[in-house]
Design an enzyme around this catalytic site. Sequence first.
Site, PDB file in Angstrom:
ATOM      1  N   SER A   1       0.710  -1.244   0.037  1.00 47.34           N
ATOM      2  CA  SER A   1      -0.136  -0.121  -0.066  1.00 47.34           C
ATOM      3  C   SER A   1       0.788   1.240   0.019  1.00 47.34           C
ATOM      4  O   SER A   1       2.172   1.186   0.459  1.00 47.34           O
ATOM      5  CB  SER A   1      -0.826  -0.042   1.245  1.00 47.34           C
ATOM      6  OG  SER A   1      -1.367   1.140   1.284  1.00 47.34           O
TER       7      SER A   1
ATOM      8  N   TYR B   1      -2.060  -0.497  10.404  1.00 51.15           N
ATOM      9  CA  TYR B   1      -1.894  -0.519   8.815  1.00 51.15           C
ATOM     10  C   TYR B   1      -0.702  -0.202   8.289  1.00 51.15           C
ATOM     11  O   TYR B   1      -0.091  -0.931   7.611  1.00 51.15           O
ATOM     12  CB  TYR B   1      -3.187  -0.362   8.442  1.00 51.15           C
ATOM     13  CG  TYR B   1      -3.383  -0.726   6.793  1.00 51.15           C
ATOM     14  CD1 TYR B   1      -3.919  -1.955   6.453  1.00 51.15           C
ATOM     15  CD2 TYR B   1      -2.985   0.390   6.045  1.00 51.15           C
ATOM     16  CE1 TYR B   1      -4.126  -2.227   5.162  1.00 51.15           C
ATOM     17  CE2 TYR B   1      -3.299  -0.071   4.620  1.00 51.15           C
ATOM     18  CZ  TYR B   1      -3.756  -1.365   4.206  1.00 51.15           C
ATOM     19  OH  TYR B   1      -4.109  -1.591   3.023  1.00 51.15           O
TER      20      TYR B   1
HETATM   21  N1  LIG Z   1      -8.778  -1.252  -0.855  1.00 53.86           N
HETATM   22  C1  LIG Z   1      -7.788  -0.313  -0.670  1.00 53.86           C
HETATM   23  O1  LIG Z   1      -8.171   0.713  -1.133  1.00 53.86           O
HETATM   24  C2  LIG Z   1      -6.618  -0.872  -0.805  1.00 53.86           C
HETATM   25  C3  LIG Z   1      -5.465   0.046  -0.952  1.00 53.86           C
HETATM   26  C4  LIG Z   1      -4.044  -0.559  -0.960  1.00 53.86           C
HETATM   27  C5  LIG Z   1      -3.709  -1.646  -0.520  1.00 53.86           C
HETATM   28  N2  LIG Z   1      -4.718  -2.551  -0.273  1.00 53.86           N
HETATM   29  C6  LIG Z   1      -4.523  -4.191  -0.173  1.00 53.86           C
HETATM   30  O2  LIG Z   1      -5.181  -4.760  -0.990  1.00 53.86           O
HETATM   31  C7  LIG Z   1      -5.349  -6.054  -0.295  1.00 53.86           C
HETATM   32  C8  LIG Z   1      -6.722  -6.664  -0.445  1.00 53.86           C
HETATM   33  O3  LIG Z   1      -7.617  -5.993   0.378  1.00 53.86           O
HETATM   34  P1  LIG Z   1      -9.201  -5.609  -0.156  1.00 53.86           P
HETATM   35  O4  LIG Z   1      -9.092  -4.056  -0.340  1.00 53.86           O
HETATM   36  O5  LIG Z   1      -9.316  -6.510  -1.315  1.00 53.86           O
HETATM   37  O6  LIG Z   1     -10.108  -5.676   1.238  1.00 53.86           O
HETATM   38  P2  LIG Z   1     -10.771  -7.183   1.402  1.00 53.86           P
HETATM   39  O7  LIG Z   1     -11.352  -6.932   2.951  1.00 53.86           O
HETATM   40  O8  LIG Z   1     -11.896  -7.132   0.413  1.00 53.86           O
HETATM   41  O9  LIG Z   1      -9.874  -8.383   1.326  1.00 53.86           O
HETATM   42  C9  LIG Z   1      -9.002  -8.740   2.369  1.00 53.86           C
HETATM   43  C10 LIG Z   1      -9.254 -10.180   2.607  1.00 53.86           C
HETATM   44  O10 LIG Z   1      -8.229 -10.981   3.501  1.00 53.86           O
HETATM   45  C11 LIG Z   1      -9.000 -11.798   4.285  1.00 53.86           C
HETATM   46  N3  LIG Z   1      -8.372 -11.982   5.319  1.00 53.86           N
HETATM   47  C12 LIG Z   1      -8.496 -11.160   6.671  1.00 53.86           C
HETATM   48  N4  LIG Z   1      -7.892 -11.681   7.667  1.00 53.86           N
HETATM   49  C13 LIG Z   1      -7.264 -12.848   7.189  1.00 53.86           C
HETATM   50  C14 LIG Z   1      -6.499 -13.820   7.788  1.00 53.86           C
HETATM   51  N5  LIG Z   1      -5.985 -13.767   9.047  1.00 53.86           N
HETATM   52  N6  LIG Z   1      -5.976 -14.889   6.969  1.00 53.86           N
HETATM   53  C15 LIG Z   1      -6.669 -15.119   5.911  1.00 53.86           C
HETATM   54  N7  LIG Z   1      -7.532 -14.208   5.103  1.00 53.86           N
HETATM   55  C16 LIG Z   1      -7.915 -13.060   5.792  1.00 53.86           C
HETATM   56  C17 LIG Z   1     -10.241 -11.223   4.383  1.00 53.86           C
HETATM   57  O11 LIG Z   1     -11.225 -12.039   4.825  1.00 53.86           O
HETATM   58  C18 LIG Z   1     -10.686 -10.567   2.967  1.00 53.86           C
HETATM   59  O12 LIG Z   1     -11.356 -11.508   2.172  1.00 53.86           O
HETATM   60  C19 LIG Z   1      -4.956  -6.111   1.142  1.00 53.86           C
HETATM   61  O13 LIG Z   1      -3.359  -6.156   1.247  1.00 53.86           O
HETATM   62  C20 LIG Z   1      -4.871  -4.400   1.266  1.00 53.86           C
HETATM   63  O14 LIG Z   1      -3.947  -4.099   2.199  1.00 53.86           O
HETATM   64  C21 LIG Z   1      -6.195  -2.201  -0.435  1.00 53.86           C
END
Ligand SMILES: NC(=O)c1ccc[n+]([C@@H]2O[C@H](COP(=O)([O-])OP(=O)(O)OC[C@H]3O[C@@H](n4cnc5c(N)ncnc54)[C@H](O)[C@@H]3O)[C@@H](O)[C@H]2O)c1
Length: 266
Positions: free
Chosen positions: A146, A159
């Site tokens: 991120s 985070y």
């Molecule tokens: N959405 C954003 O704006 C954004 C921005 C930058 C980075 N990210 C990164 O993208 C990645 C995906 O995030 P997202 O936005 O799709 O969110 P999301 O919540 O839709 O997906 C995250 C997934 O991780 C799973 N998870 C949580 N804890 C867990 C555990 N202990 N073991 C296994 N799985 C687990 C959740 O159940 C969920 O399905 C993450 O690494 C997040 O930090 C997201």
Amino acid sequence: MSTTPRQQAVAIISGACGDIGRAIALELARRGVGMGLADILPADRTEALLNEVRALEVPVRYDQVDVSDAQAVQRWVGTVEGDIGGPNLVVAAAATVTLAGAMKVTEEQWKRELDVNLTGSFLTARAGAASMLAARREGRIVFVGSWAAHSPHTNLPAYSVSKAGVRMLCKCMALELASSGILVNEVAPGYVDAGLSAVVFRENPGAREQAAARVPVGRLMSAQDVARQVAYLCLDSSPHTTGSTLLMDGGLSLGQGPNAPGGPAT
Ligand SMILES: NC(=O)c1ccc[n+]([C@@H]2O[C@H](COP(=O)([O-])OP(=O)(O)OC[C@H]3O[C@@H](n4cnc5c(N)ncnc54)[C@H](O)[C@@H]3O)[C@@H](O)[C@H]2O)c1
């Protein structure tokens, strides 16, 4: 490693039930990659995704795994090896977020976030790399990081720290694994109109529009935008690209401080 023909490549993807994880799974499946998916959510949450992947005629399985549990991650990778094949691609996307500043976040929340986001990414990458090393397979590891890794977010200290840790983990593993033909990189998205951000947008009226207005390129990105960059690092990037961060924040990092929208002109 060059782009491989259908079903030759096998990926393990954590956080596969999330918006970005799901988009990554489908993007890689479209490119013929078989896969072992994992998330902490129960299997019945994945039927639609599994059917979409199967329709692309690649092998897929799902395991319910808490990525902060080393033994569970190890079991998952072993099961994928036996069922689908040894992985040569690892995508660590599982994460969780707590909206609480440093003075409000509880020790429990802090610890859980580092356990899942940082230690979970480490355990996933290490188990995948161990499988590659044991079979002398070359491959690629991609961390979903991120822009919060380098841009302080006062409402997301746990985070941000976890993602800063992932960035250094990426560099350390890239150096350690380079001579074995395993390339390790990070994608660092800014504001994605999905997943963790979508929850924040839903709960805070106007937050989505405010976020979009802060992005110099003028729009939020989609989960699909992120998935395409992950697929690029998995299948198409240079064999010399390792230890790098593919920043995809629409210029957010450039527009901070005096250059922030509404900030002083000089
Ligand atoms: N959405 C954003 O704006 C954004 C921005 C930058 C980075 N990210 C990164 O993208 C990645 C995906 O995030 P997202 O936005 O799709 O969110 P999301 O919540 O839709 O997906 C995250 C997934 O991780 C799973 N998870 C949580 N804890 C867990 C555990 N202990 N073991 C296994 N799985 C687990 C959740 O159940 C969920 O399905 C993450 O690494 C997040 O930090 C997201």
